[in-house]
Design a protein around this motif. Structure first.
Motif, short mmCIF file in Angstrom:
data_model
loop_
_atom_site.label_atom_id
_atom_site.label_comp_id
_atom_site.label_asym_id
_atom_site.label_seq_id
_atom_site.Cartn_x
_atom_site.Cartn_y
_atom_site.Cartn_z
N UNK A 1 0.83 -1.21 0.00
CA UNK A 1 0.00 0.00 0.00
C UNK A 1 0.86 1.26 0.00
N UNK A 2 1.96 1.23 0.75
CA UNK A 2 2.86 2.39 0.77
C UNK A 2 3.52 2.59 -0.60
N UNK A 3 3.88 1.50 -1.26
CA UNK A 3 4.46 1.60 -2.60
C UNK A 3 3.43 2.19 -3.58
N UNK A 4 2.18 1.75 -3.45
CA UNK A 4 1.11 2.25 -4.31
C UNK A 4 0.90 3.74 -4.07
N UNK A 5 0.92 4.14 -2.79
CA UNK A 5 0.76 5.56 -2.45
C UNK A 5 1.92 6.39 -2.99
N UNK A 6 3.15 5.87 -2.86
CA UNK A 6 4.32 6.61 -3.33
C UNK A 6 4.25 6.86 -4.83
N UNK A 7 3.78 5.88 -5.58
CA UNK A 7 3.65 6.06 -7.03
C UNK A 7 2.62 7.15 -7.34
N UNK A 8 1.51 7.16 -6.60
CA UNK A 8 0.50 8.19 -6.80
C UNK A 8 1.01 9.56 -6.42
N UNK A 9 1.75 9.65 -5.32
CA UNK A 9 2.29 10.94 -4.87
C UNK A 9 3.33 11.46 -5.85
N UNK A 10 4.11 10.58 -6.44
CA UNK A 10 5.05 11.00 -7.49
C UNK A 10 4.30 11.73 -8.61
N UNK A 11 3.15 11.19 -9.00
CA UNK A 11 2.38 11.81 -10.08
C UNK A 11 1.81 13.16 -9.64
N UNK A 12 1.34 13.22 -8.40
CA UNK A 12 0.80 14.48 -7.89
C UNK A 12 1.88 15.56 -7.83
N UNK A 13 3.06 15.18 -7.40
CA UNK A 13 4.15 16.17 -7.29
C UNK A 13 4.62 16.61 -8.68
N UNK A 14 4.62 15.70 -9.63
CA UNK A 14 4.96 16.09 -11.01
C UNK A 14 3.95 17.13 -11.51
N UNK A 15 2.69 16.96 -11.15
CA UNK A 15 1.66 17.93 -11.55
C UNK A 15 1.83 19.25 -10.80
N UNK A 16 2.18 19.18 -9.50
CA UNK A 16 2.46 20.41 -8.75
C UNK A 16 3.58 21.22 -9.40
N UNK A 17 4.62 20.53 -9.82
CA UNK A 17 5.73 21.23 -10.49
C UNK A 17 5.26 21.90 -11.77
N UNK A 18 4.41 21.20 -12.51
CA UNK A 18 3.87 21.78 -13.74
C UNK A 18 3.03 23.02 -13.43
N UNK A 19 2.21 22.95 -12.40
CA UNK A 19 1.34 24.07 -12.02
C UNK A 19 2.17 25.27 -11.55
N UNK A 20 3.22 25.02 -10.76
CA UNK A 20 4.02 26.12 -10.21
C UNK A 20 4.96 26.74 -11.24
N UNK A 21 5.26 26.05 -12.30
CA UNK A 21 6.13 26.60 -13.34
C UNK A 21 7.51 26.95 -12.79
N UNK A 22 7.99 28.15 -13.07
CA UNK A 22 9.33 28.55 -12.65
C UNK A 22 9.50 28.55 -11.13
N UNK A 23 8.41 28.79 -10.41
CA UNK A 23 8.50 28.81 -8.94
C UNK A 23 8.93 27.45 -8.39
N UNK A 24 8.62 26.37 -9.12
CA UNK A 24 9.02 25.04 -8.67
C UNK A 24 10.52 24.92 -8.51
N UNK A 25 11.29 25.69 -9.30
CA UNK A 25 12.74 25.62 -9.23
C UNK A 25 13.29 26.15 -7.91
N UNK A 26 12.50 26.93 -7.19
CA UNK A 26 12.96 27.49 -5.92
C UNK A 26 12.75 26.53 -4.75
#
Length: 257
Positions: free
Chosen positions: A218-243
């Motif tokens: 279950x933790x492995x399954x959650x980690x894979x989902x969180x990876x996807x969410x964080x990839x989307x957060x980076x996309x949403x934040x744009x240049x701010x993600x670099x900070x």
């Protein structure tokens, strides 16, 4: 197993984040996860709780609430009960703890950031959606402080997201909708950083206990989902993600495979 909404066991519901959703808040989003919708705002307050006065450290705290018709049956407002319900208190403390885990509170200075999470429609996973959305609102509020010259740098040390997992009809599932959550044999909420460090795990068995092997899966399954969410957060934040994590590096790069 094909789920009621057509998803595979390891598949998340569609996620959408609308940034700068409110006019007045220093940071705000509307996050939609399937049919769950949460408005998250971050507000800067130039004071800290009494126990932090004179320490030079800041504070991040949260409030959480359900609109009365966010649910199938009307849920009375907590204000009419005279105090927050136990579930409400538990969730808002979780949101605050999660956010504090990725912020340098010393660099924030003696000020408080309030994270207000208002569920306008609930279909499972409201607390995990609130944490994932609040991170974007928090990042924008911290960037507002930096741009105004109130703080010298950007005190976000890593990304942060959360997702639910569970065991339903003997199958391990990612991102439970309400119909799954309400009959789950195991229900777990997982909060992780961009480096896959665990911030919090809330896991409960209903009726029958579950094995360590199932918990790890279950933790492995959650980690894979969180990876996807964080990839989307980076996309949403744009240049701010670099900070996030430093001016010249992006937190979470260690996850690249």
């Amino acid at each position: 197993m094909i789920r009621n909404d057509g998803r595979r066991p390891e598949e998340m519901r569609p996620v959408k984040i609308i940034r700068h959703y409110l006019k007045y808040a220093e940071g705000s989003v509307l996050i939609t996860v399937g049919d769950t919708k949460v408005i998250c705002s971050a507000s800067v307050e130039e004071k800290v709780p009494p126990f932090l006065k004179g320490t030079g450290k800041g504070w991040i705290t949260a409030e959480y609430g359900l609109l009365p018709r966010a649910t199938i049956a009307r849920t009375p407002r907590d204000v009419n009960k005279g105090r927050p319900a136990g579930r409400t208190q538990e969730i808002q403390r979780l949101i605050g703890r999660a956010a504090r885990a990725v912020v340098d509170l010393k660099a924030l200075g003696e000020r408080t950031i309030w994270l207000d999470c208002d569920v306008i429609q609930a279909d499972g996973g409201t607390r995990t959606a609130a944490i994932t959305g609040s991170f974007i609102a928090l990042a924008d509020a911290l960037d507002w402080l930096r741009q105004q010259g109130f703080i010298p740098g950007f005190p976000l040390r890593d990304f942060l997201a959360a997702v639910s997992v569970g065991k339903v009809d003997g199958e391990l599932l990612l991102d439970l909708a309400y119909d799954e959550d309400s009959r789950a044999e195991v229900d777990m909420n997982v909060v992780m950083t961009g480096r896959r460090e665990i911030v919090e795990v809330q896991g409960t068995a209903e009726g029958q206990p579950f094995s360590r092997q199932e918990m790890n899966a279950l933790l492995d399954l959650a980690a894979a989902g969180i990876d996807r969410l964080i990839a989307y957060q980076k996309e949403i934040l744009g240049d701010l993600a670099n900070r996030v994590g430093g001016e010249d590096e992006q937190a979470g790069d260690s996850n690249a495979e």
